[in-house]
Scaffold this active site. Structure first.
Site, PDB file in Angstrom:
ATOM      1  N   ASP A  82     -56.625 -40.376  39.042  1.00 55.53           N
ATOM      2  CA  ASP A  82     -56.235 -41.306  37.985  1.00 55.53           C
ATOM      3  C   ASP A  82     -54.750 -41.641  38.028  1.00 55.53           C
ATOM      4  OD1 ASP A  82     -58.867 -41.028  37.226  1.00 55.53           O
ATOM      5  OD2 ASP A  82     -58.411 -40.976  35.099  1.00 55.53           O
ATOM      6  N   CYS A 123     -60.767 -32.719  38.473  1.00 58.96           N
ATOM      7  CA  CYS A 123     -60.046 -33.815  37.824  1.00 58.96           C
ATOM      8  C   CYS A 123     -60.919 -34.684  36.937  1.00 58.96           C
ATOM      9  CB  CYS A 123     -59.280 -34.616  38.869  1.00 58.96           C
ATOM     10  SG  CYS A 123     -57.823 -33.693  39.455  1.00 58.96           S
ATOM     11  N   ASP A 124     -60.286 -35.706  36.379  1.00 59.62           N
ATOM     12  CA  ASP A 124     -60.684 -36.358  35.138  1.00 59.62           C
ATOM     13  C   ASP A 124     -62.151 -36.752  35.020  1.00 59.62           C
ATOM     14  OD1 ASP A 124     -57.914 -36.226  35.256  1.00 59.62           O
ATOM     15  OD2 ASP A 124     -57.647 -38.008  34.053  1.00 59.62           O
ATOM     16  N   LYS A 125     -62.665 -37.567  35.910  1.00 60.85           N
ATOM     17  CA  LYS A 125     -64.039 -38.058  35.776  1.00 60.85           C
ATOM     18  C   LYS A 125     -65.011 -37.245  36.614  1.00 60.85           C
ATOM     19  CE  LYS A 125     -61.754 -40.920  33.520  1.00 60.85           C
ATOM     20  NZ  LYS A 125     -60.489 -40.461  34.061  1.00 60.85           N
ATOM     21  N   CYS A 196     -52.731 -31.746  37.056  1.00 59.48           N
ATOM     22  CA  CYS A 196     -51.396 -31.940  36.472  1.00 59.48           C
ATOM     23  C   CYS A 196     -51.164 -31.008  35.291  1.00 59.48           C
ATOM     24  CB  CYS A 196     -51.227 -33.398  36.066  1.00 59.48           C
ATOM     25  SG  CYS A 196     -51.511 -34.525  37.442  1.00 59.48           S
ATOM     26  N   GLU A 444     -57.233 -46.569  31.712  1.00 56.53           N
ATOM     27  CA  GLU A 444     -56.217 -45.810  30.994  1.00 56.53           C
ATOM     28  C   GLU A 444     -54.900 -46.588  30.997  1.00 56.53           C
ATOM     29  OE1 GLU A 444     -57.565 -41.185  31.691  1.00 56.53           O
ATOM     30  OE2 GLU A 444     -55.807 -41.951  32.722  1.00 56.53           O
ATOM     31  N   SER A 468     -54.565 -41.901  28.838  1.00 56.65           N
ATOM     32  CA  SER A 468     -54.517 -40.646  29.559  1.00 56.65           C
ATOM     33  C   SER A 468     -54.320 -39.506  28.576  1.00 56.65           C
ATOM     34  CB  SER A 468     -53.350 -40.675  30.545  1.00 56.65           C
ATOM     35  OG  SER A 468     -53.000 -39.374  30.962  1.00 56.65           O
TER      36      SER A 468
END
Length: 554
Positions: A82, A123-125, A196, A444, A468
């Site tokens: 992302d 990570c995100d998705k 992160c 985002e 985010s």
């Protein structure tokens, strides 16, 4: 062969001679063929920092599976970073990958008749996509998250991605730093593998995953690249074989109680607003209803006890050294409900045996950073179906805010205005046509929000897109219905007064109903940005952000 297994359908009987021949061609021996078949879904890639260290974890999981008596098969799963795709057309593809990942895990798992699956993610998705598949498949499954990144170091100060790169863009634009220092921060802010360093979406989802009971204790916070993470990966490999033997399917783990527990932990940590998309989508696959009302109710009753970046000054490493998610569970014990976990014990037992090692990083419920949890759900004539804000990352003087609208039809227009210093204190920026369908992909807006923070502007930002986990300030996303669906955000004009009342849970456009009716009579839906390819299909199938942006025929 031993007791009946799912994998028998591809390996047992004379009619399966071709299947056995192909499995033997991969190097499997006849004796190994009798073991439980474990799919190890790995999202290793060279392009995502949270995933570049997964090769070692793959080996640890494989060793654990073999040690536990299983036979492992590695399966590659794609993903996007992302942070890399932020602020341009690439971000349209991020949220849709969640659905594709869940479909890929389902297809390979059922196609090859795995007995159990290990989901290596970070990570995100990618994490919610894998969890959605696990819930849908209702079989033995365990998640290994690859861990947070260690903090960076520059000029004697710990550094993180959002504060020291995204927000630094705004400080550079304001003349507070030069190009050389900006590049030094780019080199030092992210020192190596891992998600992160703050309570952004990746680490929030890792904590949610552990709180749901889908990963082993400390998996969420054990740092990437450290031996502890490899030990957790190895133990997870052993554990999945035991889960197959026990018949421990995801439906015994993903219960109403486990979802409520996970949301409580999320609120206590001040996690990313993106969980308001992902947790309902995972619950939907499990056949359990989780909605925005549940988030708001649990948030109102859960104190914010750990203040990790972006809202606070602590890092994920601090949370881990303070006791990780088990210590958070210990603090919240009075709010928790019994729920089984992949570790084979009830979550209450994990809470009761946890040790709190730093009472400032993980405070008691009697001494919280904020009396309410991280997310607030706002409604009003601008968001009748709801919108979300990370209230614990909003300063007290901005919790109630009123100002004139500055309307932008997409993110790039807003970013150009911010960088050109054409935004003033008191403005309410409205970025529309960035919702799940209208975007498509619900981009985002971290580039915009971080630049605003770096410039030190006192403005609010509203969007039918999303933010985010690194966003801070009065930034309200997921406005539903979205502009492309005819929501009132489509009717806002420059200069209209918008009122935000986070404590009162209100978001209103202060324009008379008669005027809004007149505007609606003149409004026409925008033409879709994409009609072909995967984004074209996505925009035709996706539901509202208020549902978790699920894809469903119903």
């Amino acid at each position: 062969m031993s007791k009946k297994m799912r994998s028998d359908r591809v390996k047992v009987g004379p009619e399966r001679v071709p299947s056995r021949a192909l499995l033997y061609a991969t190097g499997v021996t006849p004796s190994a063929l009798e073991r439980p078949h474990i799919g190890v879904f790995t999202s290793f890639t060279d392009i995502i920092p949270g995933h570049v260290g997964m090769r070692e974890l793959e080996r640890s999981i494989e060793k654990g599976v073999h040690s536990g008596g299983g036979l492992s098969f590695l399966v590659g799963i794609p993903g996007v970073c992302d942070g890399v795709v932020m602020g341009h057309e690439g971000m349209r593809y991020s949220l849709p990958t969640r659905e594709w990942i869940s479909d890929l895990v389902e297809a390979v798992t059922l196609g090859h008749a795995f007995d159990g699956i290990v989901l290596l993610t970070n990570c995100d998705k990618i994490s919610p996509g894998m969890l959605m598949a696990a819930a849908r498949l209702d079989m033995p499954a365990i998640v290994v998250t690859a861990g947070p990144m260690h903090s960076g170091m520059y000029k004697g100060q710990r550094r993180s991605l959002v504060r020291d790169t995204f927000e630094a863009v705004g400080r550079y634009q304001a003349g507070e730093m030069d190009a050389e220092e900006l590049e030094c921060l780019a080199l030092e802010a992210c020192p190596g593998p891992g998600a992160c360093q703050g309570m952004y979406t990746a680490n929030t989802m890792a904590c949610v995953t552990e709180s749901l009971g889908m990963s082993l204790p400390y998996s969420a916070t054990a740092l990437a690249g450290f031996a502890e993470k490899k030990r957790i990966a190895f133990t997870s490999g052993e554990r999945i074989v035991a889960m197959v033997q026990e018949g421990l399917n995801t439906s015994r783990i993903l219960s109403q109680n486990s979802f409520e527990n996970a949301i409580a932990v999320d609120m206590a940590l001040g996690g990313s607003t993106n969980t308001a998309l992902h947790v309902p989508a995972i619950a939907h696959e499990a056949g359990i209803k989780v909605d925005l009302e549940m988030f708001d109710r649990i948030s109102a009753g859960t104190p914010h006890i750990a203040n990790i970046r972006p809202g606070g000054e602590h890092f994920m490493e601090d949370l881990h050294y303070a006791g990780g998610v088990p210590a958070v569970l210990a603090r919240l014990k009075a709010l928790l409900k019994p729920a089984h976990t992949a570790a084979g014990v009830d979550i209450m037992e994990i809470a009761e045996t946890a040790e709190i090692k730093n009472a400032d990083v993980i405070r008691s419920m009697d001494d919280p950073y904020h009396t309410q949890g991280g997310i607030a759900v706002l409604r009003g004539n601008l968001a009748p179906d709801g919108s979300v804000v990370k209230q614990t990352a909003v300063t007290d003087d901005m919790l109630v805010f009123e100002g004139p609208a500055r309307v932008f039809e997409q993110e790039e227009e807003a970013m150009a205005a911010v960088m050109a210093r054409q935004v003033a204190d008191g403005d309410v920026l409205v970025i529309r046509n960035e919702g799940p369908r209208g975007g498509p992909g619900m981009r985002e807006m971290l580039s915009v929000t971080a630049a605003l923070s770096g410039l030190g502007l006192k403005v609010a930002l509203l969007t039918d897109g999303r933010f985010s986990g690194g966003t801070r300030g009065p930034c309200i996303g997921h406005i539903s219905p979205e502009a492309a669906g005819g929501g009132n955000i489509a009717l806002v004009q420059d200069g209209d007064t918008i009122r935000i009342d986070i404590p009162g849970r209100k978001l209103d456009l202060l324009v008379a109903a008669e005027e809004l009716d007149a505007r609606r009579s003149r409004w026409t839906a925008p033409e879709p940005r994409f009609t072909r390819g995967i984004l074209g299909r996505y925009s035709r199938l996706v539901h509202s952000a208020a549902t978790g942006a699920i894809l469903d025929d119903e």
